[in-house]
Every structure is written in C-alpha cells, then in structure tokens.
Design a protein around this motif. Structure first.
Motif, PDB file in Angstrom:
ATOM      1  N   LYS A   1       0.841  -1.207   0.000  1.00 16.40           N
ATOM      2  CA  LYS A   1       0.000   0.000   0.000  1.00 16.40           C
ATOM      3  C   LYS A   1       0.875   1.256   0.000  1.00 16.40           C
ATOM      4  N   GLY A   2       2.127   1.081  -0.434  1.00 16.90           N
ATOM      5  CA  GLY A   2       3.115   2.144  -0.358  1.00 16.90           C
ATOM      6  C   GLY A   2       2.705   3.461  -0.970  1.00 16.90           C
ATOM      7  N   ALA A   3       2.120   3.452  -2.160  1.00 14.30           N
ATOM      8  CA  ALA A   3       1.802   4.706  -2.849  1.00 14.30           C
ATOM      9  C   ALA A   3       0.839   5.567  -2.037  1.00 14.30           C
ATOM     10  N   ILE A   4      -0.248   4.984  -1.591  1.00 11.41           N
ATOM     11  CA  ILE A   4      -1.250   5.771  -0.845  1.00 11.41           C
ATOM     12  C   ILE A   4      -0.722   6.158   0.530  1.00 11.41           C
ATOM     13  N   LEU A   5      -0.044   5.235   1.213  1.00  7.64           N
ATOM     14  CA  LEU A   5       0.470   5.547   2.541  1.00  7.64           C
ATOM     15  C   LEU A   5       1.574   6.602   2.487  1.00  7.64           C
ATOM     16  N   LYS A   6       2.422   6.545   1.456  1.00  8.23           N
ATOM     17  CA  LYS A   6       3.452   7.577   1.302  1.00  8.23           C
ATOM     18  C   LYS A   6       2.820   8.941   1.057  1.00  8.23           C
ATOM     19  N   SER A   7       1.770   8.971   0.269  1.00  9.24           N
ATOM     20  CA  SER A   7       1.073  10.227  -0.009  1.00  9.24           C
ATOM     21  C   SER A   7       0.434  10.790   1.262  1.00  9.24           C
ATOM     22  N   LEU A   8      -0.221   9.939   2.024  1.00  8.37           N
ATOM     23  CA  LEU A   8      -0.847  10.374   3.276  1.00  8.37           C
ATOM     24  C   LEU A   8       0.211  10.823   4.286  1.00  8.37           C
ATOM     25  N   HIS A   9       1.326  10.101   4.351  1.00 13.19           N
ATOM     26  CA  HIS A   9       2.420  10.454   5.242  1.00 13.19           C
ATOM     27  C   HIS A   9       2.986  11.825   4.862  1.00 13.19           C
ATOM     28  N   LYS A  10       3.195  12.033   3.583  1.00 13.23           N
ATOM     29  CA  LYS A  10       3.725  13.308   3.087  1.00 13.23           C
ATOM     30  C   LYS A  10       2.775  14.457   3.431  1.00 13.23           C
ATOM     31  N   ASP A  11       1.473  14.249   3.228  1.00 11.35           N
ATOM     32  CA  ASP A  11       0.482  15.284   3.560  1.00 11.35           C
ATOM     33  C   ASP A  11       0.512  15.629   5.045  1.00 11.35           C
ATOM     34  N   ALA A  12       0.589  14.602   5.891  1.00 12.24           N
ATOM     35  CA  ALA A  12       0.624  14.831   7.340  1.00 12.24           C
ATOM     36  C   ALA A  12       1.891  15.601   7.730  1.00 12.24           C
ATOM     37  N   LEU A  13       3.023  15.268   7.117  1.00 13.34           N
ATOM     38  CA  LEU A  13       4.276  15.975   7.415  1.00 13.34           C
ATOM     39  C   LEU A  13       4.215  17.432   6.964  1.00 13.34           C
ATOM     40  N   GLU A  14       3.602  17.686   5.815  1.00  8.67           N
ATOM     41  CA  GLU A  14       3.472  19.061   5.328  1.00  8.67           C
ATOM     42  C   GLU A  14       2.601  19.894   6.269  1.00  8.67           C
ATOM     43  N   GLN A  15       1.494  19.315   6.716  1.00  6.42           N
ATOM     44  CA  GLN A  15       0.623  20.021   7.661  1.00  6.42           C
ATOM     45  C   GLN A  15       1.358  20.277   8.970  1.00  6.42           C
ATOM     46  N   LEU A  16       2.116  19.309   9.411  1.00  8.60           N
ATOM     47  CA  LEU A  16       2.883  19.446  10.655  1.00  8.60           C
ATOM     48  C   LEU A  16       3.941  20.538  10.526  1.00  8.60           C
ATOM     49  N   THR A  17       4.608  20.584   9.390  1.00 11.50           N
ATOM     50  CA  THR A  17       5.624  21.610   9.150  1.00 11.50           C
ATOM     51  C   THR A  17       5.002  23.001   9.157  1.00 11.50           C
ATOM     52  N   GLU A  18       3.850  23.143   8.502  1.00 11.19           N
ATOM     53  CA  GLU A  18       3.159  24.436   8.480  1.00 11.19           C
ATOM     54  C   GLU A  18       2.741  24.846   9.885  1.00 11.19           C
ATOM     55  N   LEU A  19       2.192  23.922  10.623  1.00 11.25           N
ATOM     56  CA  LEU A  19       1.763  24.196  11.988  1.00 11.25           C
ATOM     57  C   LEU A  19       2.951  24.581  12.871  1.00 11.25           C
ATOM     58  N   LYS A  20       4.049  23.856  12.733  1.00  8.39           N
ATOM     59  CA  LYS A  20       5.246  24.158  13.532  1.00  8.39           C
ATOM     60  C   LYS A  20       5.774  25.555  13.222  1.00  8.39           C
TER      61      LYS A  20
END
Length: 81
Positions: free
Chosen positions: A46-65
């Motif tokens: 499930k790498g493609a979808i999980l990598k995409s979701l992981h990337k989105d979560a990291l981007e949101q976290l970076t913006e929030l930080k």
C-alpha cells in the motif's frame, strides 16, 4: 484552519497567546505522520497511498510548527516590551 489572519497590534498579546494555544492543540498530526510510517512498514504493498498520506501529514505538521514558532517569537517580544 492555518490560514487565519493574526492581528498585528502590539496590544494583541492575549490574542497571540490564544492563537498559539489553538495551534498547539492539533499536534496529533505528529502521531498521524508516525502512524502512516508504521503502517507503511507493515503494508508495503500500500506504499503509494500511505506515502502520499504520510507526506500530507508531514506538510501540515511543518506548516503548523512554523506558525507556532512565529507566534512564540511574537509573544516573547511582547513580554520583553
């Protein structure tokens, strides 16, 4: 949620602190990013979808930080004045 205008008035110290508190609340994004990473190791097919979701979560976290850091600096300046 993260695109709110922050008041620029020097007398807005209370508002800065309230906004900072509100931004700190969604730090569950860190757990979300970590969970996607864990799931990726468990379900590599499930790498493609999980990598995409992981990337989105990291981007949101970076913006929030970034917003938390900026508000922390502004409130520190307010205290010093």
């Amino acid at each position: 949620m993260f695109n709110q205008v922050i008041p620029t008035s020097v007398s807005s110290f209370r508002i800065y602190r309230e906004t900072l508190s509100r931004f700190r609340a969604p730090l569950q994004l860190l757990s979300e990013a970590e969970e996607f990473q864990r799931l990726l190791s468990l379900y590599p097919t499930k790498g493609a979808i999980l990598k995409s979701l992981h990337k989105d979560a990291l981007e949101q976290l970076t913006e929030l930080k970034g917003k938390i850091n900026a508000l922390t600096k502004v409130t520190a300046m307010e205290v010093m004045n």
